[in-house]
Write a protein that holds these residues in place. Structure first.
Motif, PDB file in Angstrom:
ATOM      1  N   GLU A 136       0.870  -1.257  -0.097  1.00  0.00           N
ATOM      2  CA  GLU A 136      -0.008   0.126   0.174  1.00  0.00           C
ATOM      3  C   GLU A 136       0.787   1.263  -0.041  1.00  0.00           C
ATOM      4  O   GLU A 136       0.285   2.097  -0.520  1.00  0.00           O
ATOM      5  CB  GLU A 136      -1.009  -0.079   1.360  1.00  0.00           C
ATOM      6  N   ALA A 137       1.965   1.216   0.663  1.00  0.00           N
ATOM      7  CA  ALA A 137       2.939   2.397   0.720  1.00  0.00           C
ATOM      8  C   ALA A 137       3.424   2.622  -0.765  1.00  0.00           C
ATOM      9  O   ALA A 137       3.543   3.869  -1.056  1.00  0.00           O
ATOM     10  CB  ALA A 137       3.996   2.010   1.584  1.00  0.00           C
ATOM     11  N   GLN A 138       3.519   1.454  -1.521  1.00  0.00           N
ATOM     12  CA  GLN A 138       4.128   1.855  -3.081  1.00  0.00           C
ATOM     13  C   GLN A 138       3.399   2.516  -3.679  1.00  0.00           C
ATOM     14  O   GLN A 138       3.496   3.585  -4.428  1.00  0.00           O
ATOM     15  CB  GLN A 138       4.491   0.429  -3.441  1.00  0.00           C
ATOM     16  N   TYR A 139       1.860   2.023  -3.650  1.00  0.00           N
ATOM     17  CA  TYR A 139       0.863   2.758  -4.120  1.00  0.00           C
ATOM     18  C   TYR A 139       0.773   4.035  -4.000  1.00  0.00           C
ATOM     19  O   TYR A 139       0.655   5.084  -4.869  1.00  0.00           O
ATOM     20  CB  TYR A 139      -0.494   2.084  -4.053  1.00  0.00           C
ATOM     21  N   HIS A 140       0.756   4.464  -2.777  1.00  0.00           N
ATOM     22  CA  HIS A 140       0.540   5.985  -2.452  1.00  0.00           C
ATOM     23  C   HIS A 140       2.120   6.669  -2.664  1.00  0.00           C
ATOM     24  O   HIS A 140       1.612   7.803  -3.105  1.00  0.00           O
ATOM     25  CB  HIS A 140       0.250   6.199  -0.900  1.00  0.00           C
ATOM     26  N   GLN A 141       2.854   6.166  -2.599  1.00  0.00           N
ATOM     27  CA  GLN A 141       4.179   6.801  -2.950  1.00  0.00           C
ATOM     28  C   GLN A 141       4.161   7.199  -4.427  1.00  0.00           C
ATOM     29  O   GLN A 141       4.505   8.269  -4.895  1.00  0.00           O
ATOM     30  CB  GLN A 141       5.352   5.955  -2.473  1.00  0.00           C
ATOM     31  N   GLU A 142       3.657   6.020  -5.376  1.00  0.00           N
ATOM     32  CA  GLU A 142       4.091   6.393  -6.536  1.00  0.00           C
ATOM     33  C   GLU A 142       2.743   7.515  -7.189  1.00  0.00           C
ATOM     34  O   GLU A 142       3.040   8.309  -7.959  1.00  0.00           O
ATOM     35  CB  GLU A 142       3.420   4.945  -7.225  1.00  0.00           C
ATOM     36  N   ARG A 143       1.703   7.595  -6.322  1.00  0.00           N
ATOM     37  CA  ARG A 143       0.532   8.533  -6.600  1.00  0.00           C
ATOM     38  C   ARG A 143       1.125   9.749  -6.409  1.00  0.00           C
ATOM     39  O   ARG A 143       1.014  10.863  -6.958  1.00  0.00           O
ATOM     40  CB  ARG A 143      -0.551   8.225  -5.748  1.00  0.00           C
ATOM     41  N   ALA A 144       2.046   9.949  -5.191  1.00  0.00           N
ATOM     42  CA  ALA A 144       2.464  11.237  -4.718  1.00  0.00           C
ATOM     43  C   ALA A 144       3.542  11.765  -5.880  1.00  0.00           C
ATOM     44  O   ALA A 144       3.638  12.821  -6.108  1.00  0.00           O
ATOM     45  CB  ALA A 144       3.273  11.090  -3.428  1.00  0.00           C
ATOM     46  N   LEU A 145       4.424  10.716  -6.326  1.00  0.00           N
ATOM     47  CA  LEU A 145       5.269  11.114  -7.475  1.00  0.00           C
ATOM     48  C   LEU A 145       4.870  11.517  -8.459  1.00  0.00           C
ATOM     49  O   LEU A 145       5.240  12.458  -9.368  1.00  0.00           O
ATOM     50  CB  LEU A 145       6.473   9.921  -7.468  1.00  0.00           C
ATOM     51  N   SER A 146       3.623  10.781  -8.983  1.00  0.00           N
ATOM     52  CA  SER A 146       2.961  11.437 -10.130  1.00  0.00           C
ATOM     53  C   SER A 146       2.323  12.747 -10.120  1.00  0.00           C
ATOM     54  O   SER A 146       2.279  13.497 -11.076  1.00  0.00           O
ATOM     55  CB  SER A 146       1.763  10.346 -10.684  1.00  0.00           C
ATOM     56  N   LEU A 147       1.918  12.953  -8.742  1.00  0.00           N
ATOM     57  CA  LEU A 147       1.469  14.384  -8.601  1.00  0.00           C
ATOM     58  C   LEU A 147       2.245  15.589  -8.536  1.00  0.00           C
ATOM     59  O   LEU A 147       2.034  16.604  -8.914  1.00  0.00           O
ATOM     60  CB  LEU A 147       0.291  14.425  -7.424  1.00  0.00           C
ATOM     61  N   ASN A 148       3.656  15.230  -7.994  1.00  0.00           N
ATOM     62  CA  ASN A 148       4.615  16.228  -7.761  1.00  0.00           C
ATOM     63  C   ASN A 148       6.069  15.634  -7.844  1.00  0.00           C
ATOM     64  O   ASN A 148       6.307  15.357  -6.885  1.00  0.00           O
ATOM     65  CB  ASN A 148       4.360  16.945  -6.537  1.00  0.00           C
ATOM     66  N   PRO A 149       6.685  15.388  -9.068  1.00  0.00           N
ATOM     67  CA  PRO A 149       7.728  14.341  -9.050  1.00  0.00           C
ATOM     68  C   PRO A 149       8.874  15.153  -8.811  1.00  0.00           C
ATOM     69  O   PRO A 149       9.932  14.633  -8.765  1.00  0.00           O
ATOM     70  CB  PRO A 149       7.881  14.309 -10.657  1.00  0.00           C
ATOM     71  N   ASN A 150       8.877  16.631  -8.605  1.00  0.00           N
ATOM     72  CA  ASN A 150      10.023  17.238  -8.188  1.00  0.00           C
ATOM     73  C   ASN A 150      10.021  18.028  -6.772  1.00  0.00           C
ATOM     74  O   ASN A 150      10.617  18.979  -6.231  1.00  0.00           O
ATOM     75  CB  ASN A 150      10.036  18.529  -9.001  1.00  0.00           C
ATOM     76  N   TYR A 151       9.021  17.417  -5.917  1.00  0.00           N
ATOM     77  CA  TYR A 151       8.987  17.830  -4.492  1.00  0.00           C
ATOM     78  C   TYR A 151       9.758  16.909  -3.759  1.00  0.00           C
ATOM     79  O   TYR A 151      10.026  15.635  -3.706  1.00  0.00           O
ATOM     80  CB  TYR A 151       7.383  17.502  -4.025  1.00  0.00           C
ATOM     81  N   ASP A 152      10.656  17.627  -3.015  1.00  0.00           N
ATOM     82  CA  ASP A 152      11.921  16.823  -2.605  1.00  0.00           C
ATOM     83  C   ASP A 152      11.474  15.743  -1.414  1.00  0.00           C
ATOM     84  O   ASP A 152      12.222  14.784  -1.270  1.00  0.00           O
ATOM     85  CB  ASP A 152      12.935  17.886  -2.061  1.00  0.00           C
ATOM     86  N   LEU A 153      10.530  16.271  -0.801  1.00  0.00           N
ATOM     87  CA  LEU A 153      10.064  15.339   0.450  1.00  0.00           C
ATOM     88  C   LEU A 153       9.589  14.099  -0.128  1.00  0.00           C
ATOM     89  O   LEU A 153       9.502  12.997   0.359  1.00  0.00           O
ATOM     90  CB  LEU A 153       9.083  15.979   1.258  1.00  0.00           C
ATOM     91  N   VAL A 154       8.744  14.147  -1.343  1.00  0.00           N
ATOM     92  CA  VAL A 154       8.239  13.013  -1.809  1.00  0.00           C
ATOM     93  C   VAL A 154       9.546  11.957  -2.685  1.00  0.00           C
ATOM     94  O   VAL A 154       9.480  10.781  -2.256  1.00  0.00           O
ATOM     95  CB  VAL A 154       7.403  13.212  -2.974  1.00  0.00           C
ATOM     96  N   VAL A 155      10.387  12.867  -3.266  1.00  0.00           N
ATOM     97  CA  VAL A 155      11.533  12.201  -3.662  1.00  0.00           C
ATOM     98  C   VAL A 155      12.566  11.437  -2.775  1.00  0.00           C
ATOM     99  O   VAL A 155      12.841  10.321  -3.104  1.00  0.00           O
ATOM    100  CB  VAL A 155      12.378  13.158  -4.600  1.00  0.00           C
ATOM    101  N   VAL A 156      12.813  12.235  -1.700  1.00  0.00           N
ATOM    102  CA  VAL A 156      13.843  11.351  -0.856  1.00  0.00           C
ATOM    103  C   VAL A 156      12.946  10.134  -0.272  1.00  0.00           C
ATOM    104  O   VAL A 156      13.413   9.237   0.240  1.00  0.00           O
ATOM    105  CB  VAL A 156      13.933  12.270   0.238  1.00  0.00           C
ATOM    106  N   GLN A 157      11.563  10.138   0.027  1.00  0.00           N
ATOM    107  CA  GLN A 157      10.714   9.089   0.511  1.00  0.00           C
ATOM    108  C   GLN A 157      10.932   7.995  -0.059  1.00  0.00           C
ATOM    109  O   GLN A 157      10.970   6.977   0.079  1.00  0.00           O
ATOM    110  CB  GLN A 157       9.472   9.871   0.824  1.00  0.00           C
TER     111      GLN A 157
END
Length: 593
Positions: free
Chosen positions: A435-456
């Motif tokens: 489930e973490a992978q799903y939400h992480q990929e969704r976050a990346l698709s919404l904001n691929p240059n958000y450093d907190l998403v990228v580091v996570q």
């Protein structure tokens, strides 16, 4: 005497002498009625101040040109309706002229060129119409949707220079320009930091580079718009200022924003230089500036790289500025966003006392704005921190609150990258890695240059047993935000450890100003695998100093490795470091090897 810039509205009654001669008492009575019922209320409603009145006219001062025009249009439209059933020879009608300029205040009266021009402009207005100067037209062109007709340059009595005049149409209701509608809507519904990216200047003298400057500006606007914690003015509104000399405070006031981004592009030989700066328009201070020098191999790749870097850095600089502002405010003055920001600051301190305070602030944010998805997500994050560290009386009840808040956040805004980022983090905490992978990929698709998403993403890949890929993502986050939080180094160190790169892991840990007991445990395991007993023991002593009840098995249960081999790798490292020594562990199950 004092002097200031203001808008001046001059109003005069047409045919006053004729009407007074025909019916003096009736004319005065009707004029007084129009003043009481229409003119004075319209002036007051639009924040005007009547400076001088004559028998048949007045001078009114306005702080805003838009307010002056709105007032004039309202007066003329309503007078037109009032005269619809009045005989032509008995109608009271006005001419109105508006100018903006320096005026002198002295003993309750106003003087100066700005006043004189307004009075002369009024004399050239149509009966029942409005005439304005070019200075007024320039200011309302991007603020009000109203028809403006160019009358050309006119010679005014006792004014040495020709003045360009315009006629305002009054047949339709005046409406706000889309840029102002956007600002008004923001003021009504938004408390988030607001920002406008002004068109970047092409400083190279090469017209072919104009597309790069415009494209870079548009891309930055698009990327910043992905951050739901910022209110970003649209491209249509910001490009009104292209190729115009701008005053920071005036632009900020017109668009209703606190922060401005300015930049320039210059081509020098085979290199391209981009400069960018972030300005707090309220205080007229520079918050952040940077310069990017790149070889001109692929202009589009450069555009993508610079856009990503700026879009990742700016939100952090804005939030830092907001934190500085927040520290000077009383809690009673805070709005929902500011309460949420205060909660975040306290959460990152990672203590039981600060976590409790963070809960109070995030609760207040939600009370102020129950539909604030970001606040619900952060409430889950803050409660999740309490759950992880045992800073709650009932862990089961707290976990139910965590999941409930995340459900609310997701229902309120499924397109907020931060909501999915926090969902992914909480799912990792409960070892729900799929489930973490799903939400992480969704976050990346919404904001691929958000450093907190990228580091996570890098952190998650490390837990999944792909630390080399994880390191690439963590380093990307560091490049995206050169001002990244210190904890990024900890994520990188743990990825190096999982990849069996112990020296590199220890180098990364050295970049931390302070280390918690978990980080010291990782460092001890690194030295254990390296065979450095003294360094390993030093870190183990620090583990025990920070967590007197440290237990190897309990510690291992807090890790989130998907593969048991990585758990055993950590266990073996701690054993090699001597973590099973009775002096250092409650279990004392085995002696150090």
């Amino acid at each position: 005497m004092r002097q200031k810039l203001a808008a001046v509205l001059a109003l005069d009654m047409a045919g006053y002498s004729r009407l007074m001669e025909a019916d003096e008492a009736g004319t005065l009575a009707r004029l007084r009625t129009h003043r009481i019922e229409l003119i004075d209320p319209a002036v007051a409603k639009n924040d005007g101040r009547i400076i001088k009145t004559t028998g048949d006219g007045m001078l009114v001062e306005f702080q805003s040109v838009s307010d002056a025009v709105r007032c004039a249009v309202e007066i003329q439209q309503r007078m037109k309706r009032r005269n619809s059933d009045v005989a032509t020879d008995r109608r009271i009608e006005f001419r109105i002229g508006i100018n903006v300029g320096d005026i002198i205040f002295d003993d309750g009266d106003i003087f100066g060129d700005g006043v004189n021009i307004a009075s002369r402009v009024e004399q050239l207005a149509d009966v029942g119409g409005i005439c304005i100067t070019a200075a007024v037209a320039a200011q309302i062109a991007d603020r009000l949707e109203v028809s403006i007709e160019d009358l050309g340059e006119k010679v005014l009595k006792n004014i040495s220079r020709p003045v360009r005049l315009y006629r305002i149409g009054i047949d339709e209701e005046i409406a706000a320009h889309p840029a102002v509608k956007e600002t008004s809507q923001r003021r009504r519904t938004n408390t988030k930091p607001s920002i406008v990216v002004l068109p970047f200047d092409n400083m190279s003298g090469d017209p072919d580079q104009e597309f790069f400057a415009d494209g870079l500006t548009e891309d930055i606007i698009t990327e910043l718009s992905r951050h739901h914690e910022l209110f970003v003015i649209s491209r249509n509104s910001s490009f009104v200022y292209k190729d115009k000399s701008t005053n920071v405070r005036e632009v900020a006031e017109k668009l209703g924003v606190q922060y401005l981004v300015e930049g320039s592009v210059r081509k020098i030989g085979d290199r391209l230089r981009v400069t960018v700066q972030l300005i707090d328009a309220v205080n007229d201070t520079h918050i952040w500036a940077n310069k990017y020098d790149r070889k001109l191999d692929d202009v589009f790749a450069i555009q993508d790289e610079v856009t990503a870097s700026i879009a990742a850095t700016l939100p952090g600089r804005v939030e830092a500025a907001q934190r500085d502002h927040l520290s000077r405010m009383k809690p009673s003055n805070m709005v929902a966003y500011e309460c949420a920001l205060a909660a975040k600051v306290l959460h990152h301190r990672s203590t039981a006392e600060d976590n409790l305070k963070a809960q109070a602030f995030i609760d207040k944010a939600i009370a102020l704005d129950p539909g604030y998805a970001h606040a619900h997500a952060w409430r889950a994050c803050i409660l999740g921190q309490a759950w992880v560290h045992g800073w709650c009386e009932d862990k089961d009840a707290t976990w139910e609150q965590v999941t409930s808040e995340l459900d609310k956040a997701l229902a309120l805004d499924d397109n907020d990258a931060d909501v999915h980022r926090i969902l992914a983090a909480v799912r990792v905490s409960s070892n729900q890695l799929s489930e973490a992978q799903y939400h992480q990929e969704r976050a990346l698709s919404l904001n691929p240059n958000y450093d907190l998403v990228v580091v996570q993403q890098g952190e998650l890949l490390t837990w999944l047993g792909r630390p080399e890929e994880g390191m690439d993502w963590i380093r990307k986050a560091m490049r995206l935000n050169p001002h990244h939080p210190e904890r990024f180094w900890s994520h990188l160190a743990k990825a190096h450890f999982a990849a069996r790169q112990y020296d590199e892991a220890l180098e990364a840990f050295k970049r931390l100003s302070t280390m918690d007991h978990e980080q010291h445990a990782f460092a001890a395991a690194c030295h254990g695998w390296r065979g450095d007993a003294d360094s390993a023991l030093s870190h183990l002593k620090k583990v025990r100093a920070l967590a007197s009840d440290f237990d190897v098995e309990t510690f291992l249960s807090t890790l989130h490795y998907a593969q048991d081999s990585n758990v055993q790798h950590m266990r073996e490292g701690l054993v090699r470091a001597g973590a099973t020594d009775r002096a250092l562990s409650k279990t004392g199950a085995a002696r150090s090897s």
